[in-house]
Design a protein around this motif. Structure first.
Motif, mmCIF file in Angstrom:
data_model
loop_
_atom_site.group_PDB
_atom_site.id
_atom_site.type_symbol
_atom_site.label_atom_id
_atom_site.label_comp_id
_atom_site.label_asym_id
_atom_site.label_seq_id
_atom_site.Cartn_x
_atom_site.Cartn_y
_atom_site.Cartn_z
ATOM 1 N N ILE A 168 44.258 37.923 107.567
ATOM 2 C CA ILE A 168 43.102 37.675 108.417
ATOM 3 C C ILE A 168 42.581 36.281 108.111
ATOM 4 C CG2 ILE A 168 40.729 38.387 108.885
ATOM 5 C CD1 ILE A 168 41.574 41.217 108.194
ATOM 6 N N ASN A 169 42.391 35.489 109.144
ATOM 7 C CA ASN A 169 41.903 34.142 108.869
ATOM 8 C C ASN A 169 40.410 34.170 108.570
ATOM 9 O OD1 ASN A 169 40.357 33.855 111.239
ATOM 10 N ND2 ASN A 169 42.110 33.110 112.385
ATOM 11 N N ASP A 170 39.918 33.070 108.025
ATOM 12 C CA ASP A 170 38.540 32.983 107.560
ATOM 13 C C ASP A 170 37.536 33.175 108.692
ATOM 14 O OD1 ASP A 170 39.586 32.302 105.018
ATOM 15 O OD2 ASP A 170 39.887 30.272 105.748
ATOM 16 N N ASN A 171 37.881 32.682 109.856
ATOM 17 C CA ASN A 171 36.998 32.815 111.007
ATOM 18 C C ASN A 171 36.779 34.284 111.341
ATOM 19 O OD1 ASN A 171 35.462 32.258 113.225
ATOM 20 N ND2 ASN A 171 37.096 31.359 114.429
ATOM 21 N N GLU A 172 37.849 35.068 111.359
ATOM 22 C CA GLU A 172 37.734 36.494 111.661
ATOM 23 C C GLU A 172 36.944 37.220 110.582
ATOM 24 O OE1 GLU A 172 41.756 37.725 112.107
ATOM 25 O OE2 GLU A 172 41.899 37.058 114.177
ATOM 26 N N CYS A 173 37.107 36.806 109.339
ATOM 27 C CA CYS A 173 36.390 37.422 108.225
ATOM 28 C C CYS A 173 34.885 37.214 108.393
ATOM 29 C CB CYS A 173 36.875 36.821 106.917
ATOM 30 S SG CYS A 173 36.094 37.508 105.455
ATOM 31 N N LEU A 174 34.473 35.992 108.677
ATOM 32 C CA LEU A 174 33.057 35.713 108.876
ATOM 33 C C LEU A 174 32.531 36.370 110.143
ATOM 34 C CD1 LEU A 174 32.803 32.004 107.724
ATOM 35 C CD2 LEU A 174 31.517 33.919 106.804
ATOM 36 N N GLN A 175 33.356 36.390 111.173
ATOM 37 C CA GLN A 175 32.957 37.004 112.438
ATOM 38 C C GLN A 175 32.649 38.492 112.239
ATOM 39 O OE1 GLN A 175 35.975 36.654 115.497
ATOM 40 N NE2 GLN A 175 34.495 35.579 116.767
ATOM 41 N N GLU A 176 33.509 39.171 111.517
ATOM 42 C CA GLU A 176 33.307 40.594 111.252
ATOM 43 C C GLU A 176 32.071 40.813 110.387
ATOM 44 O OE1 GLU A 176 35.440 44.154 108.748
ATOM 45 O OE2 GLU A 176 36.721 42.615 109.650
ATOM 46 N N SER A 177 31.907 39.992 109.371
ATOM 47 C CA SER A 177 30.781 40.149 108.455
ATOM 48 C C SER A 177 29.452 39.800 109.113
ATOM 49 C CB SER A 177 30.979 39.277 107.225
ATOM 50 O OG SER A 177 32.096 39.720 106.499
ATOM 51 N N ALA A 178 29.462 38.870 110.053
ATOM 52 C CA ALA A 178 28.227 38.447 110.717
ATOM 53 C C ALA A 178 27.596 39.578 111.516
ATOM 54 C CB ALA A 178 28.503 37.255 111.627
ATOM 55 N N LYS A 179 28.362 40.601 111.842
ATOM 56 C CA LYS A 179 27.837 41.715 112.627
ATOM 57 C C LYS A 179 26.792 42.509 111.865
ATOM 58 C CE LYS A 179 32.124 42.267 115.174
ATOM 59 N NZ LYS A 179 33.303 43.105 115.354
ATOM 60 N N ALA B 131 41.445 26.105 106.372
ATOM 61 C CA ALA B 131 42.106 24.961 106.987
ATOM 62 C C ALA B 131 41.104 23.887 107.398
ATOM 63 C CB ALA B 131 42.918 25.412 108.200
ATOM 64 N N ASN B 132 39.941 24.294 107.931
ATOM 65 C CA ASN B 132 38.993 23.322 108.459
ATOM 66 C C ASN B 132 37.567 23.790 108.184
ATOM 67 O OD1 ASN B 132 37.470 21.552 110.003
ATOM 68 N ND2 ASN B 132 39.002 21.434 111.619
ATOM 69 N N ILE B 133 36.994 23.369 107.076
ATOM 70 C CA ILE B 133 35.655 23.795 106.681
ATOM 71 C C ILE B 133 34.591 23.336 107.676
ATOM 72 C CG2 ILE B 133 33.864 23.618 104.904
ATOM 73 C CD1 ILE B 133 36.123 23.610 102.826
ATOM 74 N N PRO B 134 34.611 22.074 108.143
ATOM 75 C CA PRO B 134 33.590 21.669 109.128
ATOM 76 C C PRO B 134 33.626 22.516 110.410
ATOM 77 C CG PRO B 134 34.639 19.732 108.203
ATOM 78 C CD PRO B 134 35.422 20.925 107.720
ATOM 79 N N GLU B 135 34.809 22.874 110.846
ATOM 80 C CA GLU B 135 34.934 23.727 112.032
ATOM 81 C C GLU B 135 34.374 25.126 111.757
ATOM 82 O OE1 GLU B 135 38.678 25.711 114.159
ATOM 83 O OE2 GLU B 135 38.656 23.511 114.325
ATOM 84 N N LEU B 136 34.618 25.634 110.564
ATOM 85 C CA LEU B 136 34.094 26.939 110.161
ATOM 86 C C LEU B 136 32.562 26.899 110.116
ATOM 87 C CD1 LEU B 136 35.358 29.658 109.355
ATOM 88 C CD2 LEU B 136 35.204 28.923 106.985
ATOM 89 N N TRP B 137 32.005 25.809 109.584
ATOM 90 C CA TRP B 137 30.557 25.626 109.547
ATOM 91 C C TRP B 137 29.993 25.599 110.972
ATOM 92 C CZ3 TRP B 137 25.851 25.792 107.770
ATOM 93 C CH2 TRP B 137 24.859 25.003 108.337
ATOM 94 N N THR B 138 30.594 24.822 111.839
ATOM 95 C CA THR B 138 30.116 24.699 113.214
ATOM 96 C C THR B 138 30.138 26.044 113.930
ATOM 97 O OG1 THR B 138 30.902 22.416 113.299
ATOM 98 C CG2 THR B 138 30.467 23.497 115.405
ATOM 99 N N ALA B 139 31.162 26.825 113.689
ATOM 100 C CA ALA B 139 31.290 28.117 114.362
ATOM 101 C C ALA B 139 30.235 29.117 113.901
ATOM 102 C CB ALA B 139 32.685 28.688 114.124
ATOM 103 N N PHE B 140 29.745 28.988 112.659
ATOM 104 C CA PHE B 140 28.851 30.003 112.103
ATOM 105 C C PHE B 140 27.515 29.459 111.605
ATOM 106 C CE2 PHE B 140 33.021 31.887 111.929
ATOM 107 C CZ PHE B 140 32.762 33.139 112.463
ATOM 108 N N GLN B 141 27.181 28.236 111.965
ATOM 109 C CA GLN B 141 25.936 27.653 111.456
ATOM 110 C C GLN B 141 24.694 28.422 111.916
ATOM 111 O OE1 GLN B 141 26.033 23.567 112.662
ATOM 112 N NE2 GLN B 141 25.931 24.033 114.849
ATOM 113 N N ASP B 142 24.719 28.974 113.104
ATOM 114 C CA ASP B 142 23.569 29.756 113.569
ATOM 115 C C ASP B 142 23.392 31.031 112.755
ATOM 116 O OD1 ASP B 142 22.779 27.967 115.542
ATOM 117 O OD2 ASP B 142 24.054 28.889 117.063
ATOM 118 N N GLU B 143 24.476 31.745 112.514
ATOM 119 C CA GLU B 143 24.406 32.977 111.730
ATOM 120 C C GLU B 143 24.029 32.702 110.279
ATOM 121 O OE1 GLU B 143 26.874 32.137 113.750
ATOM 122 O OE2 GLU B 143 27.186 33.783 115.163
#
Length: 121
Positions: A51-62, A83-95
């Motif tokens: 499971i990639n990091d994005n999916e992990c955070l997405q699931e946990s953000a619920k 792979a891309n920390i800034p992209e991960l930050w941008t995707a979840f900065q609101d949460e």
């Protein structure tokens, strides 16, 4: 099924339980294309189903609180080599900054979140 810490080796068993259909034993879980792997991790790597990091955070953000998400974000950044920390930050900065947004402007909330992440690192 409950989530596990990304650095916990149990995550490999859980990933296999989610992706292998109808296993009857632990050996069935470790068997990929008819080859018995030495470990659950090796089996997952052969399946290419980590499971990639994005999916992990997405699931946990619920269902996690922002502070818990910041801890998870820090753990992922430190131990999981995303792979891309800034992209991960941008995707979840609101949460990640949701609790700060209640009393601060959005830019201030993001800055406070980044300061807290820096402290966690």
């Amino acid at each position: 099924m409950f989530t596990v810490n990304p650095i916990d080796v149990e995550k490999y068993l859980r990933i296999l339980l989610l992706h292998v259909k109808g296993p009857q034993s632990f050996d069935d879980l470790r068997t990929v294309n008819g080859i018995l792997c030495n470990s659950f991790q090796q089996a997952v790597e052969k399946l290419h189903s980590l499971i990639n990091d994005n999916e992990c955070l997405q699931e946990s953000a619920k269902y996690k609180m922002p502070m818990q998400l910041r801890w998870l974000f820090a753990i992922i950044c430190i131990f999981c080599s995303p792979a891309n920390i800034p992209e991960l930050w941008t995707a979840f900065q609101d949460e990640l900054s949701e609790d700060f947004q209640r009393h601060h402007t959005l830019p201030e909330a993001y800055n406070l979140t980044l300061q807290e992440l820096e402290n966690l690192f």
